[in-house]
Design an enzyme around this catalytic site. Structure first.
Site, PDB file in Angstrom:
ATOM      1  CD  GLN A 195      -2.702   1.295   2.470  1.00 32.98           C
ATOM      2  OE1 GLN A 195      -2.134   1.571   3.521  1.00 32.98           O
ATOM      3  NE2 GLN A 195      -4.008   1.088   2.393  1.00 32.98           N
ATOM      4  CE1 TYR A 233      -4.799   8.327   6.096  1.00 36.87           C
ATOM      5  CE2 TYR A 233      -2.858   7.392   5.055  1.00 36.87           C
ATOM      6  CZ  TYR A 233      -3.732   7.454   6.123  1.00 36.87           C
ATOM      7  OH  TYR A 233      -3.536   6.650   7.221  1.00 36.87           O
ATOM      8  CB  ALA A 280      -9.044  -5.261   8.245  1.00 39.18           C
ATOM      9  NE  ARG A 281     -13.211  -3.972  12.081  1.00 37.66           N
ATOM     10  CZ  ARG A 281     -14.382  -3.351  12.191  1.00 37.66           C
ATOM     11  NH1 ARG A 281     -14.713  -2.776  13.338  1.00 37.66           N
ATOM     12  NH2 ARG A 281     -15.211  -3.302  11.175  1.00 37.66           N
TER      13      ARG A 281
END
Length: 425
Positions: free
Chosen positions: A104, A174, A349-350
């Site tokens: 990433q 971002y 993810a989690r």
């Protein structure tokens, strides 16, 4: 748009640009908090090897800043000569387990850690960041050109390091995402105003990446479809941007996300808000701020399985690009629904933080679902080594996570070669 008649099995091989994944599951990027002074550690290698052993088709290394002033943590890996041996060790280790690995890449923009970087956070327009307690300054044309070019350089280095893909960060406000947001972008030059102008940075970044790597590795973009803030970037603008990116020919796949690390950090995660845990790892004066007004800045949203699916389906209907479904992928049912709705891949993810081998478990038992309870107490751990707090780290990871001895492997040997012989165990 083309008709998608055949629904693939999520555990069948999937084509992603020039890359074929052994299955259609991806470990989503979650900042690991395991790099040190801009370099890879053995703990970071172990972190991703666990998911490769656990069965994912591809794991994503987050977050590899394209420039020093784009780091959101002062220890994040930079694309320097010193970092390359460690990055190569990481990709080799993941490949040895049969999985692919993605890097990433991105620039934190207004979310960057100005104090740690010893450089101002850059944004489309000057703004005070209440959460980080700093003020960002407006990026100049030279800043924009430098950061766009830095993405291309990072992508080239990713090829050198053995990565199979890059995931370009266009989300969470971002740098590129902040330019897309009408709330954050108040410019009156060619990078502000209309959606086409606000999208120039994102499109320029992806063009630089495509020019740098061609078809040697896959290119994925992680893009917001909802900032989670009034007046911010939303689905009605995300759809045409997705269409422009497809027309540009700079992408192999698109992953839709939501939320703003600047304006509404919990919007993406859904579930509980662990305020005490967040305050516990923050330095002063941020710690005091979290305790005093954290309940207003960190808002709770109810968790449901597949919580980004309905919005992502609207993007899915507008483009032919392969798409990755993110958000609440916790069961085979959600995975199968994603495949039936035309998504090519799913990202977790989690759920994988809780069980790194969840994919293998699901393949063995279709009724198996994630044990994650969405308490979000994993989030504050990225300061000491991202993990599920409900699991003894020794059962799934190196016991050196977050400890100084876990960082010994960051130093190349006398010849500059990667030396993993000194890491803690």
């Amino acid at each position: 748009m083309s008709t998608r008649n055949e629904t693939p099995d999520v555990f069948s091989a999937g084509r992603l640009g020039p890359l074929t994944l052994r299955n259609r599951t991806i470990k989503a990027a979650t900042y690991e908090g395991l790099s040190h002074r801009g370099r890879v550690t053995q703990d970071l290698v172990d972190f991703h090897v666990a998911y490769a052993k656990g069965g994912v088709g591809m794991t994503t290394v987050a977050y590899l800043a394209v420039a020093k002033d784009g780091r959101t943590d002062r220890h994040q890996v930079l694309w320097t000569d010193e970092a390359m041996p460690g990055l190569r060790a990481l990709t080799d280790a993941v490949h040895a387990e049969g999985a692919a690995v993605s890097a990433q890449i991105g620039h934190g923009g207004p979310v960057a850690e100005a104090r740690g970087n010893r450089s101002p956070a850059l944004a489309p327009s000057a703004r005070t960041n209440v959460i980080a307690m700093n003020r960002s300054q407006a990026a100049t044309r030279a800043d924009i050109e430098r950061i766009v070019a830095a993405h291309g350089h990072a992508a080239s280095r990713a090829v050198e390091a053995g990565f199979d893909a890059v995931e370009v960060h266009l989300g969470h406000n971002y740098f590129a995402s902040a330019f897309l947001s009408p709330k954050l972008n108040r410019r009156d030059d060619e990078f502000g105003g209309s959606l086409r102008n606000r999208a120039k940075v994102a499109r320029g970044i992806l063009q630089a990446v495509r020019d740098a790597v061609g078809d040697r590795i896959a290119i994925v973009a992680k893009m917001n479809m909802d900032d989670g803030a009034p007046g911010g970037f939303w689905l009605d603008e995300a759809i045409p941007v997705a269409q422009w990116l497809e027309a540009d020919g700079t992408l192999d796949a698109l992953e839709m996300t939501a939320g703003s690390s600047l304006l509404n950090p919990m919007y993406l995660f859904k579930g509980d808000v662990p305020l005490d845990e967040f305050a516990g790892v923050m330095p002063q004066p941020i710690k005091a701020g979290v305790k005093a007004v954290g309940h207003r800045l960190l808002k709770a949203y109810p968790y449901t399985d597949g919580f980004l699916l309905e919005d992502a389906k609207q993007v899915r209907a507008a483009v032919d690009l392969p798409m990755v479904l993110l958000g609440g992928v916790s069961s085979r049912e959600v995975m199968d629904t994603a495949m039936a709705e035309g998504f090519g891949f799913v990202a977790m993810a989690r759920a994988l933080l809780r069980e790194p081998d969840l994919v293998n478990r699901m393949q063995a038992d279709e009724t198996r679902r994630s044990l994650c309870i969405h308490c979000n107490k994993c989030m504050p751990t990225n300061y000491t080594g991202t993990r599920c707090v409900l699991v003894d780290r020794r059962t799934t990871r190196s016991a050196s996570w977050g400890k100084p001895e876990g960082y010994a492997a960051t130093t190349p040997g006398p010849s500059g070669e990667w030396d993993a012989s000194h890491h803690g165990s």
